[in-house]
Design a protein around this motif. Structure first.
Motif, short mmCIF file in Angstrom:
data_model
loop_
_atom_site.label_atom_id
_atom_site.label_comp_id
_atom_site.label_asym_id
_atom_site.label_seq_id
_atom_site.Cartn_x
_atom_site.Cartn_y
_atom_site.Cartn_z
N SER A 77 13.43 51.86 48.90
CA SER A 77 13.25 53.29 48.56
C SER A 77 13.96 53.58 48.79
O SER A 77 15.18 53.65 50.13
CB SER A 77 12.38 53.33 48.85
OG SER A 77 11.53 54.38 49.37
N GLU A 100 -2.26 53.33 48.13
CA GLU A 100 -0.90 52.60 48.52
C GLU A 100 -1.41 50.73 47.90
O GLU A 100 -1.90 50.41 48.48
CB GLU A 100 -0.11 53.19 48.91
CG GLU A 100 1.00 53.19 49.32
CD GLU A 100 2.32 53.13 48.43
OE1 GLU A 100 1.41 53.26 47.37
OE2 GLU A 100 2.90 54.13 47.96
N ILE A 102 1.46 49.14 48.27
CA ILE A 102 2.68 48.24 49.51
C ILE A 102 3.75 49.53 49.90
O ILE A 102 4.15 50.59 49.72
CB ILE A 102 3.43 47.56 49.19
CG1 ILE A 102 4.01 46.80 50.13
CG2 ILE A 102 4.63 47.89 47.51
CD1 ILE A 102 4.50 45.40 50.14
N ILE A 103 3.21 49.54 51.74
CA ILE A 103 4.05 50.43 52.27
C ILE A 103 5.29 49.67 52.64
O ILE A 103 5.30 48.96 53.68
CB ILE A 103 3.67 51.56 53.62
CG1 ILE A 103 2.74 51.72 52.88
CG2 ILE A 103 4.60 51.98 54.10
CD1 ILE A 103 1.72 52.29 53.80
N ASP A 104 6.96 49.88 52.27
CA ASP A 104 7.77 49.50 52.95
C ASP A 104 8.77 50.19 53.88
O ASP A 104 7.75 50.45 55.50
CB ASP A 104 8.83 49.02 51.83
CG ASP A 104 10.08 48.18 52.26
OD1 ASP A 104 10.27 48.04 53.39
OD2 ASP A 104 11.02 47.75 51.56
N THR A 105 9.58 51.23 53.64
CA THR A 105 9.92 52.85 54.44
C THR A 105 9.06 53.02 54.99
O THR A 105 8.75 54.06 55.51
CB THR A 105 11.13 53.16 54.20
OG1 THR A 105 10.74 53.81 52.51
CG2 THR A 105 12.25 51.87 53.28
N LYS A 132 4.59 46.89 54.91
CA LYS A 132 5.88 45.57 56.03
C LYS A 132 6.35 46.28 56.81
O LYS A 132 6.78 47.73 56.12
CB LYS A 132 7.45 45.89 54.71
CG LYS A 132 6.59 45.38 53.30
CD LYS A 132 8.09 45.23 52.32
CE LYS A 132 7.50 44.73 51.35
NZ LYS A 132 8.43 44.52 49.99
N ASP A 152 9.32 40.19 52.60
CA ASP A 152 9.49 39.72 51.68
C ASP A 152 9.53 40.31 50.46
O ASP A 152 8.60 41.66 50.44
CB ASP A 152 8.75 38.79 51.81
CG ASP A 152 8.91 37.95 52.92
OD1 ASP A 152 10.23 37.41 53.03
OD2 ASP A 152 8.28 37.28 52.83
N PHE A 153 10.56 40.49 49.26
CA PHE A 153 9.98 40.95 47.86
C PHE A 153 8.60 40.47 47.42
O PHE A 153 8.55 39.22 47.15
CB PHE A 153 10.76 41.36 46.67
CG PHE A 153 10.47 42.51 46.46
CD1 PHE A 153 10.76 43.77 46.47
CD2 PHE A 153 10.39 42.21 44.91
CE1 PHE A 153 10.61 44.97 45.85
CE2 PHE A 153 9.37 42.81 43.53
CZ PHE A 153 10.36 44.71 44.67
N VAL A 154 7.65 41.69 47.41
CA VAL A 154 6.30 40.57 46.72
C VAL A 154 5.41 41.22 45.12
O VAL A 154 6.62 42.41 44.87
CB VAL A 154 4.81 40.85 47.67
CG1 VAL A 154 5.36 39.94 48.79
CG2 VAL A 154 4.61 42.03 48.20
N MET A 159 2.12 44.60 41.59
CA MET A 159 2.67 44.85 41.81
C MET A 159 3.84 44.12 41.12
O MET A 159 3.83 43.35 40.82
CB MET A 159 3.36 44.82 43.75
CG MET A 159 2.83 46.03 44.64
SD MET A 159 2.16 45.32 46.17
CE MET A 159 0.67 43.72 46.03
N ASP A 160 4.93 45.26 41.55
CA ASP A 160 6.06 44.52 39.80
C ASP A 160 7.42 43.96 40.82
O ASP A 160 7.84 44.45 41.91
CB ASP A 160 5.95 45.74 39.05
CG ASP A 160 6.84 47.06 39.29
OD1 ASP A 160 6.76 47.29 40.27
OD2 ASP A 160 8.25 47.03 38.83
N GLU A 191 9.60 51.32 39.92
CA GLU A 191 8.04 51.96 39.51
C GLU A 191 8.13 51.76 40.95
O GLU A 191 7.71 50.79 41.38
CB GLU A 191 7.81 51.26 38.12
CG GLU A 191 8.63 50.64 37.17
CD GLU A 191 7.39 50.34 36.15
OE1 GLU A 191 6.60 50.06 35.82
OE2 GLU A 191 8.28 49.75 34.23
N GLY A 192 6.56 52.83 40.45
CA GLY A 192 5.37 53.30 41.30
C GLY A 192 4.69 51.94 42.24
O GLY A 192 4.08 51.65 41.37
#
Ligand code: IMP
Length: 192
Positions: A77, A100, A102-105, A132, A152-154, A159-160, A191-192
């Motif tokens: 992001s 939401e 997934i929250i990453d940053t 995360k 990890d990228f999920v 989620m895509d 994509e969101g």
């Protein structure tokens, strides 16, 4: 280790997700009992979580969606977000629950919450299925969190990766050691 039919490692099977979403929905319903609530889902990734979550909330509520575009590479992001699809419903005086996947940053949410606060809601809370925490820079508390996960990228459960895998009913890990699972679409924005 459980694998799905595509050979991906299953992180969260469907039944575990459903059980947790039911708990979150019941908690949200109790917390907002008697209050005007609007649940706003962040497209596109939220659509499965949102559909399951709102059906577990007993309190009456409005449902709306917002889509933000984030500029960065495929998996990171940038925090520079633009509203690609807004909602028309007024949230002035409403309690807003931002939903939401997934929250990453947390950078996307930081910006979006500032935009929503300007519309004078009574409150804004966050419900996230996955968090995360390693790169977390979110300036707001996560009031309802489904699962804390590793960096990890999920994919799956909405989620895509480059538009794919949203329709899996579980959450799986996309691993670099499985290049056959990476659709080659150069230059496409996240994509969101
Ligand atoms: P953040 O601004 O870094 O918190 O990024 C949040 C957005 O990035 C999420 O709404 C997702 O669209 C996307 N994202 C972050 N991590 C993942 C992931 O592991 N899988 C799929 N999408 C992700």
């Amino acid at each position: 280790m459980q694998k799905n039919r595509l050979g991906m490692r299953v992180l969260l099977p469907a039944d575990r997700i459903q059980a947790r979403v039911a708990q979150l929905g019941q908690q949200i319903g109790a917390d907002y009992a008697g209050l005007p609530l609007t649940a706003i889902g962040m497209l596109k990734g939220c659509f499965v979580f949102m559909a399951d979550l709102v059906r577990q909330i007993e309190a009456p509520l409005h449902v709306d969606f917002i889509e933000v575009s984030s500029y960065g590479d495929d998996t990171i992001s940038s925090g520079v977000v633009k509203i690609a699809k807004d909602f028309k419903h007024s949230i002035a005086g409403q309690h807003v629950l931002l939903v939401e996947d997934i929250i990453d940053t947390g950078l996307t949410l930081n910006t979006l919450i500032e935009i929503l606060q300007a519309r004078k809601p009574a409150s804004v809370r966050i419900a996230a299925l996955l968090v995360k925490s390693q790169k977390q820079q979110l300036r707001y508390p996560i009031d309802y969190r489904g699962f804390d996960i590793e960096d990890d990228f999920v994919v799956g459960y909405g989620m895509d990766f480059r538009g794919r895998y949203r329709n899996l009913d579980h959450v799986a890990v996309l691993e670099e050691s499985q290049p056959e699972l990476f659709p080659p679409v150069p230059g496409q924005q996240l994509e969101g």
